[in-house]
Design a protein around this motif. Sequence first.
Motif, PDB file in Angstrom:
ATOM      1  N   ARG A  74     -21.782 -23.276  57.740  1.00 56.74           N
ATOM      2  CA  ARG A  74     -22.624 -22.431  57.595  1.00 56.74           C
ATOM      3  C   ARG A  74     -22.869 -22.495  55.589  1.00 56.74           C
ATOM      4  NH1 ARG A  74     -21.476 -16.510  57.346  1.00 56.74           N
ATOM      5  NH2 ARG A  74     -19.743 -16.900  56.217  1.00 56.74           N
ATOM      6  N   GLN A  75     -21.417 -22.384  55.247  1.00 54.50           N
ATOM      7  CA  GLN A  75     -21.536 -22.257  53.523  1.00 54.50           C
ATOM      8  C   GLN A  75     -22.000 -23.305  53.218  1.00 54.50           C
ATOM      9  OE1 GLN A  75     -16.956 -21.810  53.286  1.00 54.50           O
ATOM     10  NE2 GLN A  75     -17.241 -19.261  53.404  1.00 54.50           N
ATOM     11  N   GLU A  76     -21.419 -25.114  53.759  1.00 55.19           N
ATOM     12  CA  GLU A  76     -22.020 -25.788  52.906  1.00 55.19           C
ATOM     13  C   GLU A  76     -23.666 -26.122  53.739  1.00 55.19           C
ATOM     14  OE1 GLU A  76     -22.446 -29.494  51.325  1.00 55.19           O
ATOM     15  OE2 GLU A  76     -20.452 -28.153  51.672  1.00 55.19           O
ATOM     16  N   TYR A  77     -24.559 -25.920  54.746  1.00 52.13           N
ATOM     17  CA  TYR A  77     -25.849 -25.396  54.264  1.00 52.13           C
ATOM     18  C   TYR A  77     -26.015 -24.601  53.879  1.00 52.13           C
ATOM     19  CZ  TYR A  77     -26.172 -27.943  59.174  1.00 52.13           C
ATOM     20  OH  TYR A  77     -26.129 -28.935  59.729  1.00 52.13           O
ATOM     21  N   HIS A  78     -25.871 -23.419  53.072  1.00 51.63           N
ATOM     22  CA  HIS A  78     -25.803 -22.628  51.880  1.00 51.63           C
ATOM     23  C   HIS A  78     -25.758 -23.059  50.704  1.00 51.63           C
ATOM     24  CE1 HIS A  78     -26.234 -18.363  50.299  1.00 51.63           C
ATOM     25  NE2 HIS A  78     -25.562 -18.670  49.602  1.00 51.63           N
ATOM     26  N   LYS A  79     -24.895 -23.563  50.105  1.00 52.89           N
ATOM     27  CA  LYS A  79     -24.965 -24.226  49.581  1.00 52.89           C
ATOM     28  C   LYS A  79     -26.068 -25.244  48.625  1.00 52.89           C
ATOM     29  CE  LYS A  79     -22.065 -28.109  48.261  1.00 52.89           C
ATOM     30  NZ  LYS A  79     -20.795 -28.976  48.031  1.00 52.89           N
ATOM     31  N   GLN A  80     -26.199 -26.516  50.283  1.00 52.40           N
ATOM     32  CA  GLN A  80     -27.527 -27.485  49.715  1.00 52.40           C
ATOM     33  C   GLN A  80     -28.470 -26.509  49.695  1.00 52.40           C
ATOM     34  OE1 GLN A  80     -26.646 -30.229  49.557  1.00 52.40           O
ATOM     35  NE2 GLN A  80     -24.570 -29.924  50.122  1.00 52.40           N
ATOM     36  N   MET A  81     -29.151 -25.731  49.928  1.00 52.45           N
ATOM     37  CA  MET A  81     -29.883 -24.605  50.182  1.00 52.45           C
ATOM     38  C   MET A  81     -30.079 -24.185  48.274  1.00 52.45           C
ATOM     39  SD  MET A  81     -31.616 -21.233  52.029  1.00 52.45           S
ATOM     40  CE  MET A  81     -29.995 -19.979  50.536  1.00 52.45           C
ATOM     41  N   ARG A 101     -31.062 -26.976  46.136  1.00 53.53           N
ATOM     42  CA  ARG A 101     -32.678 -27.055  45.601  1.00 53.53           C
ATOM     43  C   ARG A 101     -33.327 -26.172  45.553  1.00 53.53           C
ATOM     44  NH1 ARG A 101     -29.417 -30.493  49.335  1.00 53.53           N
ATOM     45  NH2 ARG A 101     -30.435 -32.563  50.132  1.00 53.53           N
ATOM     46  N   SER A 102     -32.755 -25.194  46.235  1.00 58.08           N
ATOM     47  CA  SER A 102     -33.797 -23.746  44.909  1.00 58.08           C
ATOM     48  C   SER A 102     -33.128 -23.048  43.488  1.00 58.08           C
ATOM     49  CB  SER A 102     -33.189 -22.521  45.519  1.00 58.08           C
ATOM     50  OG  SER A 102     -33.298 -22.479  47.339  1.00 58.08           O
ATOM     51  N   ASN A 103     -32.430 -23.704  42.951  1.00 57.89           N
ATOM     52  CA  ASN A 103     -32.017 -24.074  41.745  1.00 57.89           C
ATOM     53  C   ASN A 103     -32.628 -25.471  40.979  1.00 57.89           C
ATOM     54  OD1 ASN A 103     -30.775 -21.606  41.565  1.00 57.89           O
ATOM     55  ND2 ASN A 103     -28.334 -23.318  42.314  1.00 57.89           N
ATOM     56  N   ARG A 104     -33.009 -26.029  41.714  1.00 56.42           N
ATOM     57  CA  ARG A 104     -34.180 -27.335  41.239  1.00 56.42           C
ATOM     58  C   ARG A 104     -35.285 -26.816  41.128  1.00 56.42           C
ATOM     59  NH1 ARG A 104     -32.297 -31.569  45.083  1.00 56.42           N
ATOM     60  NH2 ARG A 104     -34.076 -33.017  43.852  1.00 56.42           N
ATOM     61  N   LEU A 105     -35.832 -26.249  41.584  1.00 59.05           N
ATOM     62  CA  LEU A 105     -37.342 -25.612  41.525  1.00 59.05           C
ATOM     63  C   LEU A 105     -38.093 -25.839  39.936  1.00 59.05           C
ATOM     64  CD1 LEU A 105     -37.097 -22.951  43.874  1.00 59.05           C
ATOM     65  CD2 LEU A 105     -38.066 -25.162  44.302  1.00 59.05           C
ATOM     66  N   GLY A 106     -37.254 -24.160  38.934  1.00 61.92           N
ATOM     67  CA  GLY A 106     -37.665 -24.377  37.635  1.00 61.92           C
ATOM     68  C   GLY A 106     -37.366 -26.162  36.306  1.00 61.92           C
ATOM     69  N   ASP A 107     -36.936 -27.301  36.775  1.00 64.29           N
ATOM     70  CA  ASP A 107     -36.106 -28.145  37.087  1.00 64.29           C
ATOM     71  C   ASP A 107     -37.943 -29.429  36.565  1.00 64.29           C
ATOM     72  OD1 ASP A 107     -34.321 -27.072  36.314  1.00 64.29           O
ATOM     73  OD2 ASP A 107     -32.988 -28.604  37.838  1.00 64.29           O
ATOM     74  N   ASP A 140     -45.192 -28.228  36.011  1.00 65.89           N
ATOM     75  CA  ASP A 140     -46.599 -27.803  36.523  1.00 65.89           C
ATOM     76  C   ASP A 140     -46.924 -28.415  37.949  1.00 65.89           C
ATOM     77  OD1 ASP A 140     -45.005 -25.510  35.650  1.00 65.89           O
ATOM     78  OD2 ASP A 140     -47.018 -25.096  33.578  1.00 65.89           O
ATOM     79  N   GLU A 141     -47.330 -29.377  37.123  1.00 61.02           N
ATOM     80  CA  GLU A 141     -48.431 -30.251  37.971  1.00 61.02           C
ATOM     81  C   GLU A 141     -47.354 -30.847  39.168  1.00 61.02           C
ATOM     82  OE1 GLU A 141     -46.609 -33.136  34.497  1.00 61.02           O
ATOM     83  OE2 GLU A 141     -47.528 -30.773  34.845  1.00 61.02           O
ATOM     84  N   THR A 142     -46.310 -31.023  38.959  1.00 58.50           N
ATOM     85  CA  THR A 142     -45.423 -31.357  39.855  1.00 58.50           C
ATOM     86  C   THR A 142     -45.697 -30.934  41.712  1.00 58.50           C
ATOM     87  OG1 THR A 142     -43.468 -32.016  38.315  1.00 58.50           O
ATOM     88  CG2 THR A 142     -42.918 -32.467  41.344  1.00 58.50           C
ATOM     89  N   ASN A 143     -45.594 -31.545  42.192  1.00 57.22           N
ATOM     90  CA  ASN A 143     -46.568 -30.767  43.843  1.00 57.22           C
ATOM     91  C   ASN A 143     -44.483 -31.357  44.077  1.00 57.22           C
ATOM     92  OD1 ASN A 143     -46.506 -31.275  46.536  1.00 57.22           O
ATOM     93  ND2 ASN A 143     -47.540 -32.155  47.108  1.00 57.22           N
ATOM     94  N   LEU A 144     -43.962 -30.474  44.984  1.00 55.54           N
ATOM     95  CA  LEU A 144     -42.322 -29.801  45.536  1.00 55.54           C
ATOM     96  C   LEU A 144     -42.552 -29.572  46.785  1.00 55.54           C
ATOM     97  CD1 LEU A 144     -41.663 -27.124  42.208  1.00 55.54           C
ATOM     98  CD2 LEU A 144     -41.314 -29.980  42.932  1.00 55.54           C
ATOM     99  N   LYS A 145     -43.785 -29.623  47.901  1.00 49.61           N
ATOM    100  CA  LYS A 145     -43.870 -29.603  49.018  1.00 49.61           C
ATOM    101  C   LYS A 145     -42.407 -29.714  49.604  1.00 49.61           C
ATOM    102  CE  LYS A 145     -46.041 -30.002  52.930  1.00 49.61           C
ATOM    103  NZ  LYS A 145     -45.738 -30.567  54.112  1.00 49.61           N
ATOM    104  N   ASP A 146     -42.484 -31.352  49.302  1.00 45.01           N
ATOM    105  CA  ASP A 146     -41.220 -32.124  49.966  1.00 45.01           C
ATOM    106  C   ASP A 146     -39.617 -31.316  49.594  1.00 45.01           C
ATOM    107  OD1 ASP A 146     -41.969 -33.607  51.157  1.00 45.01           O
ATOM    108  OD2 ASP A 146     -42.342 -35.173  49.896  1.00 45.01           O
ATOM    109  N   LEU A 147     -39.449 -30.566  48.502  1.00 42.91           N
ATOM    110  CA  LEU A 147     -38.499 -29.798  48.097  1.00 42.91           C
ATOM    111  C   LEU A 147     -38.685 -28.352  49.002  1.00 42.91           C
ATOM    112  CD1 LEU A 147     -35.549 -29.552  46.394  1.00 42.91           C
ATOM    113  CD2 LEU A 147     -37.180 -29.032  44.527  1.00 42.91           C
ATOM    114  N   VAL A 148     -38.988 -27.868  49.080  1.00 36.92           N
ATOM    115  CA  VAL A 148     -39.629 -26.962  49.447  1.00 36.92           C
ATOM    116  C   VAL A 148     -39.239 -26.748  50.681  1.00 36.92           C
ATOM    117  CG1 VAL A 148     -41.026 -25.115  49.917  1.00 36.92           C
ATOM    118  CG2 VAL A 148     -40.861 -25.486  48.075  1.00 36.92           C
ATOM    119  N   ASP A 149     -39.357 -27.712  51.155  1.00 33.58           N
ATOM    120  CA  ASP A 149     -39.616 -28.083  53.141  1.00 33.58           C
ATOM    121  C   ASP A 149     -37.809 -28.132  53.732  1.00 33.58           C
ATOM    122  OD1 ASP A 149     -42.289 -27.999  53.458  1.00 33.58           O
ATOM    123  OD2 ASP A 149     -42.598 -30.104  54.047  1.00 33.58           O
TER     124      ASP A 149
END
Length: 236
Positions: free
Chosen positions: A100-107, A110-116, A119-128
């Motif tokens: 559980r901790q590993e899945y949480h860490k991986q989530m 990826r969440s922390n990369r959203l702001g990197d 603006d025009e980037t399609n982030l669908k794969d990352l959100v998925d």
Amino acid sequence: MMNETEWKAQRKKAQANYELKKMLVGAGRATAAEVEEARRIFDALKAYQPEAPGVDSPCVDRPAVPTPAPKTAAVESAAVVPGMPVPEFTKLLEELTIERQEYHKQMCLRSNRLGDYPDETNLKDLVDEIQEYKAKRNAVAEKIAYLKANGRLPATPGPADDNAPEVQESAFLANLPADRYELNKLLVNSLMPKLYRAKKGLAGAESELWKAHYRKEMAKAKAAVDAAKRQLSAMA
């Protein structure tokens, strides 16, 4: 779940991407399907309800509420004891907690990369990917809660006919794009990167638990790539 700040940032990016795709399609540099996909993501974010102030961040790992098994009158007041030897119970609980901790860490990574991204980037794969790891984390958390409450894991149902590999592949093929260009784009931009990530994950896995996880993910991703390639060849 995104908080209001994250939601506004993602909504702004989605709107910029949608406007950009509309301009590019007129110049022949984007397809109608790409415009529609950008519109769909923007509409989904407009309708999204961010978490209220004070609600825990999705990257705060909180255990699930224990789910007790149904009790009969005869055992209503009986204390829950492990339905397996204590060493086995302890080992299983430890393994599930690490998972559980590993899945949480991986989530969260990826969440922390959203702001990197621009603006025009399609982030669908990352959100998925974020949603996939969140679902896996929650599923393991439910197992842990059930194990703590009942001294055992929930009974696993027998394999259903619709889970057979040939049925799964048939359903996968039915959902593939009918257009050769769109199918090739899906293969190159989504299916093959997933296979690459699974191989990379397996190469870097240290525990047997994660090696088994990435082997399973790699097998699924390879099956999807192979099926898409066969479909693509049939369209030639």
